[in-house]
Scaffold this motif. Structure first.
Motif, PDB file in Angstrom:
ATOM      1  N   THR A  14      -8.813 -26.485 -27.702  1.00  0.00           N
ATOM      2  CA  THR A  14      -8.832 -27.627 -26.351  1.00  0.00           C
ATOM      3  C   THR A  14      -7.037 -28.217 -27.661  1.00  0.00           C
ATOM      4  O   THR A  14      -7.686 -29.717 -28.888  1.00  0.00           O
ATOM      5  N   PRO A  63      -2.205 -32.064 -25.219  1.00  0.00           N
ATOM      6  CA  PRO A  63      -2.473 -32.785 -22.805  1.00  0.00           C
ATOM      7  C   PRO A  63      -3.291 -33.161 -23.154  1.00  0.00           C
ATOM      8  O   PRO A  63      -3.149 -34.177 -22.025  1.00  0.00           O
ATOM      9  N   ARG A 122      -4.941 -33.393 -13.627  1.00  0.00           N
ATOM     10  CA  ARG A 122      -5.684 -31.842 -14.113  1.00  0.00           C
ATOM     11  C   ARG A 122      -4.729 -30.652 -14.171  1.00  0.00           C
ATOM     12  O   ARG A 122      -4.060 -30.120 -15.114  1.00  0.00           O
ATOM     13  N   ALA A 123      -3.277 -30.990 -12.805  1.00  0.00           N
ATOM     14  CA  ALA A 123      -1.907 -29.934 -12.610  1.00  0.00           C
ATOM     15  C   ALA A 123      -1.310 -30.390 -13.531  1.00  0.00           C
ATOM     16  O   ALA A 123      -0.567 -29.430 -14.702  1.00  0.00           O
ATOM     17  N   GLN A 153      -2.308 -32.023 -16.728  1.00  0.00           N
ATOM     18  CA  GLN A 153      -2.702 -31.276 -18.392  1.00  0.00           C
ATOM     19  C   GLN A 153      -2.703 -29.351 -18.084  1.00  0.00           C
ATOM     20  O   GLN A 153      -2.074 -29.055 -19.672  1.00  0.00           O
ATOM     21  N   ALA A 154      -2.793 -29.773 -16.980  1.00  0.00           N
ATOM     22  CA  ALA A 154      -1.952 -27.347 -17.584  1.00  0.00           C
ATOM     23  C   ALA A 154      -1.258 -27.522 -17.377  1.00  0.00           C
ATOM     24  O   ALA A 154      -1.010 -26.402 -18.157  1.00  0.00           O
ATOM     25  N   THR A 155       0.360 -28.054 -16.977  1.00  0.00           N
ATOM     26  CA  THR A 155       1.621 -27.482 -17.443  1.00  0.00           C
ATOM     27  C   THR A 155       1.716 -27.920 -18.914  1.00  0.00           C
ATOM     28  O   THR A 155       1.899 -27.378 -19.376  1.00  0.00           O
ATOM     29  N   ALA A 189      -0.270 -27.724 -21.295  1.00  0.00           N
ATOM     30  CA  ALA A 189      -1.014 -26.886 -22.471  1.00  0.00           C
ATOM     31  C   ALA A 189       0.003 -25.306 -21.663  1.00  0.00           C
ATOM     32  O   ALA A 189       0.230 -24.363 -22.357  1.00  0.00           O
ATOM     33  N   ARG A 190       0.232 -24.780 -20.763  1.00  0.00           N
ATOM     34  CA  ARG A 190       1.497 -23.588 -20.590  1.00  0.00           C
ATOM     35  C   ARG A 190       2.574 -23.797 -21.300  1.00  0.00           C
ATOM     36  O   ARG A 190       3.131 -22.586 -21.485  1.00  0.00           O
ATOM     37  N   ARG A 195       7.756 -18.675 -15.546  1.00  0.00           N
ATOM     38  CA  ARG A 195       6.932 -19.243 -14.335  1.00  0.00           C
ATOM     39  C   ARG A 195       7.190 -18.744 -13.239  1.00  0.00           C
ATOM     40  O   ARG A 195       6.387 -18.323 -12.176  1.00  0.00           O
ATOM     41  N   GLU A 215       6.682 -28.622 -11.630  1.00  0.00           N
ATOM     42  CA  GLU A 215       5.911 -27.797 -12.963  1.00  0.00           C
ATOM     43  C   GLU A 215       6.841 -28.296 -13.826  1.00  0.00           C
ATOM     44  O   GLU A 215       6.943 -29.059 -14.770  1.00  0.00           O
TER      45      GLU A 215
END
Length: 296
Positions: free
Chosen positions: A2, A6, A25-26, A28-30, A32-33, A66, A79
Motif C-alpha cells: 500500500t 494515501p 475512506r472515499a 483515501q481511495a481517490t 490511491a486512484r 474516471r 473526486e
C-alpha cells in the motif's frame, strides 16, 4: 504494498480535519486512484515531489478516465475536490494545486436530484460542518428529506418524543395533520448517530435537532449549508433542501408507487398536489427517450 501517501492523507483528514469516516475512506481511495493513474500516465514512480508537478492537463486526463468509468457530474466534482485536497496535503503549506473547472450540471426545467447526487450533497454538507456532531446532525436532517420525504419544517419540528426510533415515524405536517412514514434503516442509523453525539440531550419536549448554541435548529442553517455544498459539487441552483423531498416523490413514482399512497407519504391534502409528480416523471422519461432513441 500500500502506498504510504494515501494512508498519511487519510490520517491527516481524520486527525487534523476531523472528517467523517466515510469521507476519509472515499478521499483515501481517490488519492490511491490518482497515484495509480499517474504511474501509468507518466510511466514511473510517483512520490510527493512528483505530485507537485501535476498539471491541469494531467488532472483533466484523470477525470476523463474516471468519467469513462461511469462517474456522473456530482461524483466527478467530488473526486476533483478530493484530488485537490490530496495535492495540497502532499505539497505542504505552500502548495498551489493546479486549478481546473469542475463539471457542471446543465440548468433547465426543475428535475429530481439523482440518488448519487443526493448522497454526495448530504456528504458534502456533513463534511463542511465545523464540528462532528453538527455534521452528523445535518446528515440526518437531509436523509429525512430524501429518505422519508419530509418537509424541512417537519424534520426540524421533531422532538425527543420520537425516540427510541422504530420502523416508522409520526410526523406533524401542515394544518397540524399527522401522518406515519416508513423509516429506512439508513435514515434511522443517521438519526441515532446524531443523537449519540449531540451535546444537548434529547428531552421529550425539546427539539430533536439543535443549533450550535443549543436552541432549535433554523431552516436557514440547513439551506445555507446546502447552498455551499451544491457550489462545491457543481450542482444546479435548483438543488435545495425541498428538492430532496421532490426527488423522494419522483423516484418512488418512477418505481411504481401508487398516487394515493404517495399522497399519504407526502402529507398532501389533495391528490392534485401529488399529481404534479406524474408530469415530472413523464418529463424525465422524455429526456431519456430523446437521448437514447435513434429516431428521436
Amino acid at each position: 504494498m500500500t502506498d504510504p501517501l494515501p494512508l498519511s492523507f487519510a490520517a491527516h483528514l481524520a486527525r487534523d480535519r476531523r472528517r467523517s469516516v466515510h469521507t476519509v475512506r472515499a478521499y483515501q481511495a481517490t488519492a490511491a486512484r490518482l497515484i495509480a493513474f499517474l504511474q501509468a500516465h507518466w510511466g514511473g514512480a510517483v512520490d510527493a515531489a512528483a505530485l507537485g508537478r501535476v498539471t491541469p492537463a494531467d488532472l483533466r486526463a484523470f477525470l476523463a478516465k474516471r468519467r469513462g468509468e461511469g462517474l456522473g457530474n456530482a461524483s466527478a466534482a467530488r473526486e476533483l475536490s478530493a484530488v485537490r485536497a490530496f495535492l495540497a496535503f502532499a505539497g505542504g503549506p505552500d502548495a498551489a494545486p493546479p486549478r481546473i473547472r469542475g463539471p457542471r450540471v446543465k440548468k433547465g426545467l426543475p428535475r429530481p436530484i439523482a440518488p448519487a447526487e443526493a448522497v454526495a450533497l448530504a456528504e458534502e454538507v456533513e463534511d463542511g460542518a465545523r464540528e462532528p456532531w453538527i455534521g452528523a446532525r445535518d446528515w440526518a436532517v437531509l436523509l429525512l428529506l430524501y429518505g422519508a420525504g419530509l418537509r424541512i419544517g417537519e424534520a426540524l419540528g421533531l422532538t425527543g418524543a420520537v425516540l427510541p426510533l422504530g420502523d416508522t415515524l409520526r410526523v406533524t405536517g401542515k394544518r397540524a395533520k399527522t401522518r406515519i412514514v416508513p423509516l429506512l434503516p439508513q435514515v434511522r442509523s443517521a438519526i441515532e448517530a446524531y443523537v449519540a453525539q449531540s451535546p444537548y440531550g434529547t428531552a421529550r419536549n425539546a427539539p430533536l435537532f439543535r443549533g450550535a448554541k443549543g436552541g432549535p435548529l433554523s431552516p436557514g442553517v440547513i439551506r445555507r449549508s446546502v447552498r455551499a455544498a451544491r457550489v462545491q459539487l457543481g450542482l444546479s441552483d435548483r438543488t435545495t433542501p425541498h428538492a430532496l423531498r421532490h426527488s423522494f416523490a419522483t423516484h418512488l413514482l418512477g418505481r411504481g408507487a401508487d398516487l394515493r399512497a404517495l399522497q399519504e407519504l407526502l402529507g398532501h391534502a389533495s391528490l392534485s398536489s401529488t399529481q404534479v409528480y406524474t408530469a415530472v416523471d413523464a418529463a424525465h422519461l422524455m429526456d431519456v427517450y430523446r437521448s437514447a432513441h435513434p429516431r428521436a
